[in-house]
Design an enzyme around this catalytic site. Sequence first.
Site, PDB file in Angstrom:
ATOM      1  CG  ASN A  10      -1.716   1.240   1.395  1.00  0.00           C
ATOM      2  OD1 ASN A  10      -1.758   2.070   0.482  1.00  0.00           O
ATOM      3  ND2 ASN A  10      -2.375   1.391   2.533  1.00  0.00           N
ATOM      4  CD1 TRP A  11       3.676   1.074  -2.659  1.00  0.00           C
ATOM      5  CD2 TRP A  11       3.596   2.047  -4.672  1.00  0.00           C
ATOM      6  NE1 TRP A  11       4.432   0.315  -3.514  1.00  0.00           N
ATOM      7  CE2 TRP A  11       4.401   0.883  -4.771  1.00  0.00           C
ATOM      8  CE3 TRP A  11       3.406   2.812  -5.827  1.00  0.00           C
ATOM      9  CZ2 TRP A  11       5.006   0.487  -5.957  1.00  0.00           C
ATOM     10  CZ3 TRP A  11       4.000   2.419  -7.013  1.00  0.00           C
ATOM     11  CH2 TRP A  11       4.797   1.267  -7.079  1.00  0.00           C
ATOM     12  CE  LYS A  12      -0.015   3.203   4.758  1.00  0.00           C
ATOM     13  NZ  LYS A  12       0.150   3.278   6.209  1.00  0.00           N
ATOM     14  CG  HIS A  96      -5.588   1.930   5.295  1.00  0.00           C
ATOM     15  ND1 HIS A  96      -5.130   2.851   6.212  1.00  0.00           N
ATOM     16  CD2 HIS A  96      -4.591   1.032   5.122  1.00  0.00           C
ATOM     17  CE1 HIS A  96      -3.896   2.516   6.570  1.00  0.00           C
ATOM     18  NE2 HIS A  96      -3.545   1.427   5.927  1.00  0.00           N
ATOM     19  CD  GLU A  98      -2.666   5.466   6.791  1.00  0.00           C
ATOM     20  OE1 GLU A  98      -2.700   5.527   5.554  1.00  0.00           O
ATOM     21  OE2 GLU A  98      -1.730   4.924   7.424  1.00  0.00           O
ATOM     22  CD  GLU A 168      -3.152  -2.472   7.214  1.00  0.00           C
ATOM     23  OE1 GLU A 168      -2.060  -2.690   6.694  1.00  0.00           O
ATOM     24  OE2 GLU A 168      -3.816  -1.442   6.999  1.00  0.00           O
ATOM     25  N   GLY A 174       2.971   2.186  10.670  1.00  0.00           N
ATOM     26  CA  GLY A 174       3.925   3.278  10.513  1.00  0.00           C
ATOM     27  C   GLY A 174       4.680   3.622  11.780  1.00  0.00           C
ATOM     28  CB  SER A 213       5.715  -2.091  11.781  1.00  0.00           C
ATOM     29  OG  SER A 213       5.328  -0.762  12.091  1.00  0.00           O
ATOM     30  N   GLY A 234       3.153  -1.199   4.155  1.00  0.00           N
ATOM     31  CA  GLY A 234       3.209   0.228   3.838  1.00  0.00           C
ATOM     32  C   GLY A 234       4.630   0.632   3.488  1.00  0.00           C
ATOM     33  N   GLY A 235       5.325   1.234   4.466  1.00  0.00           N
ATOM     34  CA  GLY A 235       6.657   1.804   4.242  1.00  0.00           C
ATOM     35  C   GLY A 235       7.627   0.902   3.490  1.00  0.00           C
TER      36      GLY A 235
HETATM   37  P1  13P Z   1       3.441   0.276   7.556  1.00  0.00           P
HETATM   38  O1  13P Z   1       3.893  -1.014   6.937  1.00  0.00           O
HETATM   39  O2  13P Z   1       4.178   1.472   7.053  1.00  0.00           O
HETATM   40  O3  13P Z   1       3.340   0.189   9.036  1.00  0.00           O
HETATM   41  O4  13P Z   1       1.914   0.532   7.033  1.00  0.00           O
HETATM   42  C1  13P Z   1       1.000  -0.502   7.133  1.00  0.00           C
HETATM   43  C2  13P Z   1      -0.226  -0.129   6.384  1.00  0.00           C
HETATM   44  O5  13P Z   1      -0.960   0.763   6.780  1.00  0.00           O
HETATM   45  C3  13P Z   1      -0.531  -0.861   5.149  1.00  0.00           C
HETATM   46  O6  13P Z   1      -1.827  -0.609   4.717  1.00  0.00           O
END
Ligand code: 13P
Length: 253
Positions: A10-12, A96, A98, A168, A174, A213, A234-235
């Site tokens: 997920n590149w956000k 998600h 967020e 999640e 994050g 993470s 994510g990251g």
């Molecule tokens: P991180 O891997 O950066 O913690 O993000 C997880 C995420 O929100 C994937 O949707």
Amino acid sequence: MSRRILIAGNWKMHLSPDDGAAVVSQLASTVGPASDVEVLVCPTFVGISSALQAAKGSAVQVGAQNCHWEPKGAFTGELSAELLQAAGCSHVILGHSERRQYFGETEETVCLRLQAVLRTGLVPVLCIGETLEERESGQLETVLRRQVTGALAGIAPDQLSSLVVAYEPVWAIGTGVVASTEQAQEAHAFVRSVLREILGSAADAVRILYGGSVKPNNAQELMSQADIDGALVGGASLKAEDFLAIISASKQG
Ligand code: 13P
């Protein structure tokens, strides 16, 4: 039951179309045309087309991070599941944390979006997860049950055969704080038990990804758990080397 591992990025709101295409090119050349592990990246909306171009000929799939529930209409700034399908997407991330936290996503709107994705035949990746406060006050199971039943409300079980769920925990997103394998497995097993109440034995085919993470050094242990069927990253999905290391670690898990 054996479930095919899915490693999704997920590149956000990261990576320009060109930078995203460069990451996908690297992924595509290592993953090749066929892969035991399913690989997915979800770029920003404007990065979808160049990611698809870069993924051509490889098993790397491209998805979106959200969609509106109506097929078309006067909804400025929105994209429907139909438009995402026409753009070449295979999957859509929904609900998600967020989006729940910053954009007013509710169980009802997640349910509407899920129905829209199912209507097109795209694969929904339904995100759920508790905050630290909810976990610490003993509400983990209540929250997960509410999120799962809310999203699936009124949807016929036979429509849900493609469903992917991503657990999640909000406190692990994050933050660099990953859930312990025991915490993750326990939550996944609980989510599967709720799915079983709704879907019966078909729940055994639903893939439940862990997100929060996930890094190359913790992926293998997480994937070794009975009810963890992949990761939503994510990251660490923004760099091809890290994402490839997670893909490769998941094969050993
Ligand atoms: P991180 O891997 O950066 O913690 O993000 C997880 C995420 O929100 C994937 O949707």
